[in-house]
Design an enzyme around this catalytic site. Structure first.
Site, short mmCIF file in Angstrom:
data_model
loop_
_atom_site.label_atom_id
_atom_site.label_comp_id
_atom_site.label_asym_id
_atom_site.label_seq_id
_atom_site.Cartn_x
_atom_site.Cartn_y
_atom_site.Cartn_z
CE LYS A 9 -46.68 12.44 48.77
NZ LYS A 9 -45.52 12.13 48.57
CE1 TYR A 49 -42.41 15.73 49.74
CE2 TYR A 49 -43.61 17.13 48.33
CZ TYR A 49 -43.47 16.07 49.10
OH TYR A 49 -44.49 15.04 49.22
CG PHE A 57 -36.52 12.24 43.84
CD1 PHE A 57 -37.54 13.01 44.65
CD2 PHE A 57 -35.56 11.41 44.43
CE1 PHE A 57 -37.11 12.96 46.07
CE2 PHE A 57 -35.28 11.76 45.77
CZ PHE A 57 -36.10 12.12 46.53
NE ARG A 85 -42.87 8.79 58.25
CZ ARG A 85 -42.42 9.01 57.16
NH1 ARG A 85 -42.86 10.07 56.40
NH2 ARG A 85 -41.06 8.26 56.79
CB THR A 91 -40.80 5.67 50.47
OG1 THR A 91 -40.54 6.33 51.74
CG2 THR A 91 -40.93 6.95 49.47
NE ARG A 102 -46.71 6.74 50.97
CZ ARG A 102 -45.59 7.49 51.64
NH1 ARG A 102 -44.68 6.93 52.36
NH2 ARG A 102 -45.46 8.84 51.58
CG ASN A 112 -45.53 8.33 47.90
OD1 ASN A 112 -45.94 9.37 47.83
ND2 ASN A 112 -44.42 7.94 48.51
CG HIS A 115 -46.13 14.65 53.46
ND1 HIS A 115 -44.68 14.43 53.37
CD2 HIS A 115 -46.11 15.51 54.55
CE1 HIS A 115 -44.33 15.34 54.44
NE2 HIS A 115 -45.16 15.68 55.09
CD GLU A 126 -43.75 18.14 56.99
OE1 GLU A 126 -42.58 17.85 56.56
OE2 GLU A 126 -44.45 17.47 57.24
#
Ligand code: DAT
Ligand code: MG
Length: 148
Positions: A9, A49, A57, A85, A91, A102, A112, A115, A126
């Site tokens: 990100k 998203y 948020f 993951r 998160t 993270r 963070n 993704h 995605e």
């Protein structure tokens, strides 16, 4: 074999962590089958998203993810979705385990850095969204030394 969608990100790019993050997936033994960089537009960000559209948020998240370049990647391997993951961590960076991306680099929930798809359906959706041109089908010679 699974292919998962992973995206660095804007905070990860702004902080100069692209190399550090890519290195973790590469050294793990996953195969890179897609990689490009772009500044996401509103449409692609809101679609990506969409599941969070009703959350408080959401608008902040969209404004964040469209604020600068992201690095879009497709990584392939056995159980690649869950493996990615686990490399990414939970998160909130303050709670993520040390050793995860993270956990090692993050202190925030929204910022963070990365993704990763959370299941087979979201990975397929995605990948289709961010790589409409498809991913690269290629044989990585070193992969035969990754799995016995
Ligand atoms: P993850 O990225 O771990 O899959 P998620 O899908 O639940 O997490 O949420 C997507 C992103 O939205 C997450 O990376 C950061 C942001 N986010 C989630 N929950 C949030 C919250 N309570 N406050 C602010 N941002 C949040
Ligand atoms: Mg998610």
């Amino acid at each position: 074999m699974q292919t998962t969608y992973v995206m660095i990100k804007p905070d990860g790019v702004q902080r100069g962590l692209v190399g550090e993050i890519v290195n973790r997936f590469e050294r793990k033994g996953l195969q890179l089958v897609g990689m490009k960089s772009m500044i996401p537009d509103q449409t692609i960000a809101r679609t990506h998203y969409a599941v969070h559209a009703e959350r408080p948020f959401f608008e902040g998240l969209i404004s964040f993810v469209t604020s600068g370049p992201v690095v879009c990647m497709a990584w392939r391997g056995v159980d690649a979705i869950a493996v990615a993951r686990r490399l990414i961590g939970s998160t909130n960076g303050r709670e993520a385990d040390p050793g995860t991306i993270r956990g090692d680099y993050g202190m925030d929930m929204g910022y963070n850095m990365i993704h990763g798809s959370d299941g087979e359906d979201t990975a397929a959706a995605e990948l289709a969204l961010w790589f409409p041109e498809g991913v690269m089908e290629w044989t990585q010679d070193g992969q035969r030394w990754v799995y016995e």
